[in-house]
Scaffold this active site. Structure first.
Site, PDB file in Angstrom:
ATOM      1  CG  ASP A 432     -45.619  21.371 -49.709  1.00 45.92           C
ATOM      2  OD1 ASP A 432     -46.781  20.996 -49.509  1.00 45.92           O
ATOM      3  OD2 ASP A 432     -45.297  22.213 -50.564  1.00 45.92           O
ATOM      4  CG  ASP A 635     -45.189  24.246 -47.076  1.00 42.89           C
ATOM      5  OD1 ASP A 635     -46.142  23.464 -46.895  1.00 42.89           O
ATOM      6  OD2 ASP A 635     -44.684  24.471 -48.189  1.00 42.89           O
TER       7      ASP A 635
END
Length: 768
Positions: A432, A635
């Site tokens: 990420d 996430d």
């Protein structure tokens, strides 16, 4: 499904992989048991069971009934158990050795020196010599070696023989034959009247010696857990009723104010309410540089205060503290079963029965074609003794325990032990962007205004809306408004549209703040600012649009620089032959700038939170197995969907719970160190298994006598016992080498700093 509970049992008497299988079978077959994992290296069992069907005490009794005394383990029992086990084995070894030495002297002295043989014959006579050997050997076998018979004989009679059964059979054969030769020699041919008391005594002594060395080595494998437990302070200086008093840690409650003097360990997790100091958090993060703490900062119990005094408000106690959670994670990983252990389980299911058959066949062949019953007995006993599967049972769990313990000391927690193996097999590491590759603390750098709007008003309205959001970009805008001294405004009808932006009503006006797709969703044209947005993206900044009452008001630029060690981490990962990808909700132009700075191979941009799972699947289809590294709530789905999920420990609890591996610091050096530990541990396991299987495959035929026709050599049962003990000690010693694994990448001065992001934050004078 009924709710379940978990219990950890401490087991006694396990010695090989067959013991593990027997205990697991007994526990798994108990009513209400969902799963049972038994660990030979720690002599423990982790059991999940349905509430109401069993209790932890019932489970302990089940293991005890199977022949392995068990008790429910307390938090601090492991180190005590290892110590007491080693002490008990030491006593047995010393007594057995003292009794065995005269047996060896009486038996072997006459063979080695004719004068000794003549002296024995002239003084006590050979019959008395054999009687003395009988008494001493019987004491060694049935006192010092009693555990072999207490466990091995019942297992043999129940049709489930294990390592103790092999030792009991082998030593009983040598002792029984010698006893017949001593007390009923007429039952044997004249040329077969020999005694092998020394073999039985030496076998028991050497195997006990091996068990003692194993117990000592196992004690060292658990050093990581014991060190973590030892970090817990025993007492705390607590302010109560206007007085400061020393109280046991167990009496702390949330909200207590504790005082920590210079050099002391912080008693529990909390927030600093007064004072300033530098705190050594290396035991949690693995980073050696102390971190400055002042009012409002959080601290972790067990970390070491520096030269300043701190007053801390307790926020967590007992099992809720970070240290307790770390210990829990490490213990869970150490008790895990790796897929590679399936091979061991399949082999040990039939290994001991096959060994017994090989030993019986060896005796039959030697009686048929060999020089006599003595050689047949020696070969059969040697096969039984040398074939112990101890090393097989220890090969995997000892490496897991030491490897995960060392990882914890480097700030890498394997929440699931099987991630050790899966991480080694990944092909691509996907990150990420915000908060993972980048600092996660972006700053507002640019404000481009539409006609009819002024900077202060727009920033004040936007900040009022973003104050309700926890997104890092939102906080950057709020900080910029505060830096300019703009008054906070009340908002209503706030709504967050995941992946698009936020909207609310401020002073009667409808305010939209977010990505271009939020404007498109509401039919607001952004053409007039598209060139400026593209320019921001090319500079590595995130363009954010703001609209007031359906009219485009401003374009804001937010910059989030890469973390100092991100570039080095990417370089180190690629040096291992892995690909590196970046998944982000940012537009592609911004993502490409960061990717170019860091050397990222593959970019997936403009991704909505739900789309991160699709991104993981896309990467899996294109490149192979995927490890995903992230830190935010959005996430969590990707962390769970990836082959291995790696959460940055500075992130959210949701992300951490969804991950397989947790990095206790926010530094991406932990990813590289996790890869290093994974690779080194799996290599260590393969070495151990190769030794264990190869050892038995090579030496069982030697013990059976295949070399006798060529070299006239038979393996002595005493040598077989020594070799068997050496095999287990070798496996343990090899695993202990993992304690000295150095970090593959240290969080110090970066070797390659990424390019500076242009237009850094100017809180007081935002560019317009």
């Amino acid at each position: 499904m009924k709710p379940t509970s978990q219990a950890t049992l401490t087991l006694d008497g396990m010695s090989c992989a067959s013991c593990v299988r027997r205990v697991e079978t007994a526990l798994t077959d108990a009513p209400g048991v969902v799963s049972a994992r038994v660990n030979l290296a720690t002599h423990s069992a982790h059991v999940e069971y349905q509430d109401g069907a069993m209790t932890a005490a019932d489970l302990a009794q089940t293991a005890t009934d199977a022949g392995y005394p068990a008790e429910v383990r307390s938090d601090d029992a492991e180190g005590v158990r290892n110590s007491s086990e080693a002490d008990e084995m030491k006593r047995r070894v010393l007594i057995a050795a003292l009794l065995t030495l005269p047996v060896v002297a009486l038996a072997m002295g006459g063979h080695m020196f004719t004068a000794v043989h003549d002296l024995i014959a002239r003084t006590i006579g050979m019959q008395a010599n054999w009687l003395i050997q009988f008494v001493l050997t019987t004491t060694v076998m049935f006192w010092a070696g009693r555990p072999f018979f207490a466990k091995g004989v019942p297992a043999l009679l129940s049709g489930k023989p294990e390592m103790n059964s092999l030792v009991a059979l082998g030593t009983s054969a040598a002792w029984g034959y010698s006893t017949i030769a001593t007390f009923a020699p007429g039952l044997l041919p004249d040329d077969a009247r020999f005694v092998y008391f020394e073999a039985a005594a030496v076998i028991v002594t050497l195997i006990l010696l091996g068990r003692w060395l194993e117990a000592r080595a196992r004690g060292r494998t658990g050093d990581a857990i014991r060190k973590l437990v030892g970090l817990r302070p025993k007492t705390a200086r607590v302010e109560r009723a206007g007085q400061v008093q020393d109280l046991p840690i167990a009496e702390l409650v949330v909200g207590d104010i504790i005082q920590t003097r210079p050099g002391e360990r912080i008693a529990s997790d909390g927030d600093v309410v007064d004072g300033r100091s530098f705190v050594d958090e290396s035991m949690v993060t693995g980073e050696p540089v102390p971190v400055e703490k002042t009012s409002g900062d959080s601290v972790v119990g067990g970390t070491i205060n520096g030269t300043g005094a701190l007053s801390i408000s307790v926020t967590a106690v007992g099992r809720d503290t970070v240290l307790s959670q770390v210990i829990k994670m490490v213990e869970a990983a150490q008790g895990a079963k790796l897929p590679i252990e399936n091979l061991v389980n399949r082999v040990t299911a039939w290994f001991v029965p096959v060994v017994i058959m090989i030993a019986a066949l060896t005796v039959i062949v030697w009686l048929s074609v060999g020089p006599g019953i003595g050689a047949a007995l020696v070969a059969g006993v040697s096969v039984l003794i040398i074939a112990c599967p101890c090393a097989m049972g220890l090969a995997t769990p000892t490496s897991i325990i030491v490897g995960t313990g060392r990882a914890a000391s480097l700030g890498v927690l394997f929440r699931r032990g099987d991630a050790l193996q899966r991480l080694q097999d990944v092909d691509v590491i996907a990150f990420d962007k915000t908060g993972t590759l980048t600092a996660g603390q972006p700053e507002l750098t640019d404000v481009e205004l539409a006609e009819g709007f002024d900077s202060d008003s727009v920033l004040q309205w936007v900040a009022a809306v973003e104050a309700r959001s926890e997104h890092p970009i939102a906080q950057a805008i709020v900080r910029a408004a505060e830096g300019r001294g703009l008054q906070a405004l009340e908002t209503s009808e706030f709504d967050s549209v995941t992946g698009f932006g936020v909207e609310a009503v401020v002073e009667g006006q409808s305010i939209l703040v977010g990505a271009g797709r939020l404007m498109d969703r509401h039919g607001i044209a952004t053409d007039t600012m598209s060139d400026a947005a593209n320019a921001l993206a090319r500079a590595g900044k995130t363009p954010i649009y703001a609209a007031v009452d359906g009219q485009l008001a401003a374009l804001l630029g937010v910059a989030d620089p890469a973390k100092p060690m991100s570039a080095d981490a990417v370089d180190a990962i690629k040096a291992r032959g892995l690909k590196v990808a970046m998944v982000t909700g940012d537009n592609r132009a911004t993502a490409e700038v960061i990717a170019a700075q860091l050397g990222v191979d593959h970019i997936v941009a403009d991704v909505l939170p739900g789309g991160k799972i699709d991104a993981v699947e896309e990467l899996r289809g294109a490149t192979g197995r995927v490890a995903f590294v992230g830190d935010g709530i959005n996430d969590a789905p990707a962390l769970a969907a990836a082959d291995v999920g790696i959460a940055v420990g500075t992130g959210t609890d949701v992300a951490i719970e969804a991950a397989d591996v947790v990095l206790m610091s926010g530094d991406l050096t932990g990813v590289v160190n996790a890869l290093e530990i994974s690779g080194r541990t799996m290599r260590n396991i393969r070495q151990n298994l190769g030794w264990a299987f190869g050892y038995n495959a090579l030496l069982i035929p030697v013990a059976a006598g295949v070399l006798y026709p060529f070299a006239g050599m038979l393996l002595s049962p005493m040598m077989a016992a020594g070799a068997m003990a050496l095999s287990s000690v070798f496996v343990l010693t090899n695993a202990l080498r993992l304690r000295f694994v150095e970090p593959a990448l240290k969080a110090d001065t970066p070797k390659r700093a990424p390019a500076e992001t242009a237009g850094r934050a100017i809180p007081q004078e935002v560019q317009t």
